[in-house]
Design an enzyme around this catalytic site. Structure first.
Site, short mmCIF file in Angstrom:
data_model
loop_
_atom_site.label_atom_id
_atom_site.label_comp_id
_atom_site.label_asym_id
_atom_site.label_seq_id
_atom_site.Cartn_x
_atom_site.Cartn_y
_atom_site.Cartn_z
N GLY A 46 -6.86 -3.84 -50.62
CA GLY A 46 -6.79 -4.63 -49.41
C GLY A 46 -7.16 -3.80 -48.21
O GLY A 46 -7.10 -2.56 -48.25
N GLN A 51 -7.41 -1.20 -39.46
CA GLN A 51 -7.66 0.04 -40.20
C GLN A 51 -9.07 0.58 -40.01
O GLN A 51 -9.33 1.74 -40.33
CB GLN A 51 -7.40 -0.17 -41.70
CG GLN A 51 -5.93 -0.38 -42.02
CD GLN A 51 -5.74 -0.53 -43.51
OE1 GLN A 51 -5.96 -1.59 -44.07
NE2 GLN A 51 -5.35 0.54 -44.18
N CYS A 88 -1.16 3.12 -49.07
CA CYS A 88 -2.00 2.55 -48.01
C CYS A 88 -3.18 3.47 -47.77
O CYS A 88 -3.02 4.69 -47.76
CB CYS A 88 -1.16 2.39 -46.75
SG CYS A 88 -2.08 1.69 -45.38
N LEU A 89 -4.36 2.89 -47.56
CA LEU A 89 -5.54 3.70 -47.27
C LEU A 89 -5.40 4.48 -45.97
O LEU A 89 -6.11 5.45 -45.76
CB LEU A 89 -6.80 2.81 -47.22
CG LEU A 89 -7.20 2.11 -48.52
CD1 LEU A 89 -8.38 1.18 -48.27
CD2 LEU A 89 -7.54 3.12 -49.60
N HIS A 130 1.48 -6.76 -47.23
CA HIS A 130 1.12 -5.43 -46.73
C HIS A 130 0.02 -5.54 -45.67
O HIS A 130 0.11 -4.94 -44.59
CB HIS A 130 0.67 -4.56 -47.91
CG HIS A 130 0.20 -3.19 -47.54
ND1 HIS A 130 0.87 -2.04 -47.92
CD2 HIS A 130 -0.86 -2.77 -46.81
CE1 HIS A 130 0.22 -0.99 -47.44
NE2 HIS A 130 -0.83 -1.41 -46.76
N GLU A 131 -0.99 -6.36 -45.96
CA GLU A 131 -2.11 -6.51 -45.01
C GLU A 131 -1.67 -7.27 -43.76
O GLU A 131 -2.07 -6.92 -42.65
CB GLU A 131 -3.30 -7.21 -45.67
CG GLU A 131 -3.90 -6.47 -46.86
CD GLU A 131 -4.13 -4.98 -46.62
OE1 GLU A 131 -4.46 -4.59 -45.50
OE2 GLU A 131 -3.96 -4.21 -47.58
N HIS A 134 -0.10 -5.03 -41.34
CA HIS A 134 -1.07 -4.24 -40.55
C HIS A 134 -1.48 -4.98 -39.29
O HIS A 134 -1.75 -4.36 -38.26
CB HIS A 134 -2.34 -3.98 -41.37
CG HIS A 134 -2.28 -2.76 -42.24
ND1 HIS A 134 -2.07 -1.50 -41.74
CD2 HIS A 134 -2.41 -2.61 -43.58
CE1 HIS A 134 -2.08 -0.62 -42.74
NE2 HIS A 134 -2.28 -1.27 -43.87
NI NI Z 1 -2.37 -0.49 -45.75
#
Ligand code: NI
Length: 162
Positions: A46, A51, A88-89, A130-131, A134
């Site tokens: 995701g 991000q 998480c990225l 999660h997204e 963000h």
């Molecule tokens: Ni994330």
């Protein structure tokens, strides 16, 4: 299409509140295509627009055969609780068990602006939440207990010093 650089904690762009998308035009399409490309490049499941430094309510989730585009998503219902490891990225290499609803119902728009409703459980529910977090400036480790969060942030900041 192009791959964007992923912003990492503690980049302040990750802490903003993303703005509602109002124009469903070609530039939005391009941005969403870039997000897919970037997510694939970084091997994520995701990605949210903040991000890649873009303060808009857009996220994508891709898992197995599902490709979900969330524009202006809103959680309308959730139930249960489930604890699973999450990463998480924007904080690569860090994982922790986080509580999330077991089932969620979300209203969103697709890339064309058409409204739709999602009803998901398990891993997909977790990834979508999660997204959505963000888009509200929240990172997964904000959902840890205060003590665990402190420990986790210290580990992340140690990495920053290097
Ligand atoms: Ni994330």
């Amino acid at each position: 299409m192009s791959v964007h650089r992923i912003r990492e904690y503690p980049d302040p762009v990750l802490r903003g509140c993303a703005e509602t998308v109002r124009n469903f035009d070609a530039s939005l399409m391009d941005l969403i295509n870039d997000m897919w490309e970037t997510m694939k490049e970084y091997e994520g499941v995701g990605l949210a627009a903040p991000q890649i430094g873009i303060n808009l309510q857009i996220a994508v989730v891709g898992w197995r055969d599902r490709r979900i585009v969330l524009v202006n998503p809103e959680v309308v219902d959730c139930e249960g609780e489930d604890f699973q490891e999450e990463g998480c990225l924007s904080s690569p290499g860090f994982y922790e068990k986080v509580g999330r609803p077991e089932r969620i119902v979300v209203d969103a728009r697709d890339e064309k602006g058409d409204p739709y409703r999602l009803d998901e459980t398990g891993f997909l529910a977790r990834a979508i939440m999660h997204e959505i977090d963000h888009l509200h400036g929240k990172l997964f480790f904000d959902r840890l207990s205060p003590l665990k969060r402190k420990f986790f942030k210290r580990k992340l900041e140690k990495r920053e010093d290097k």
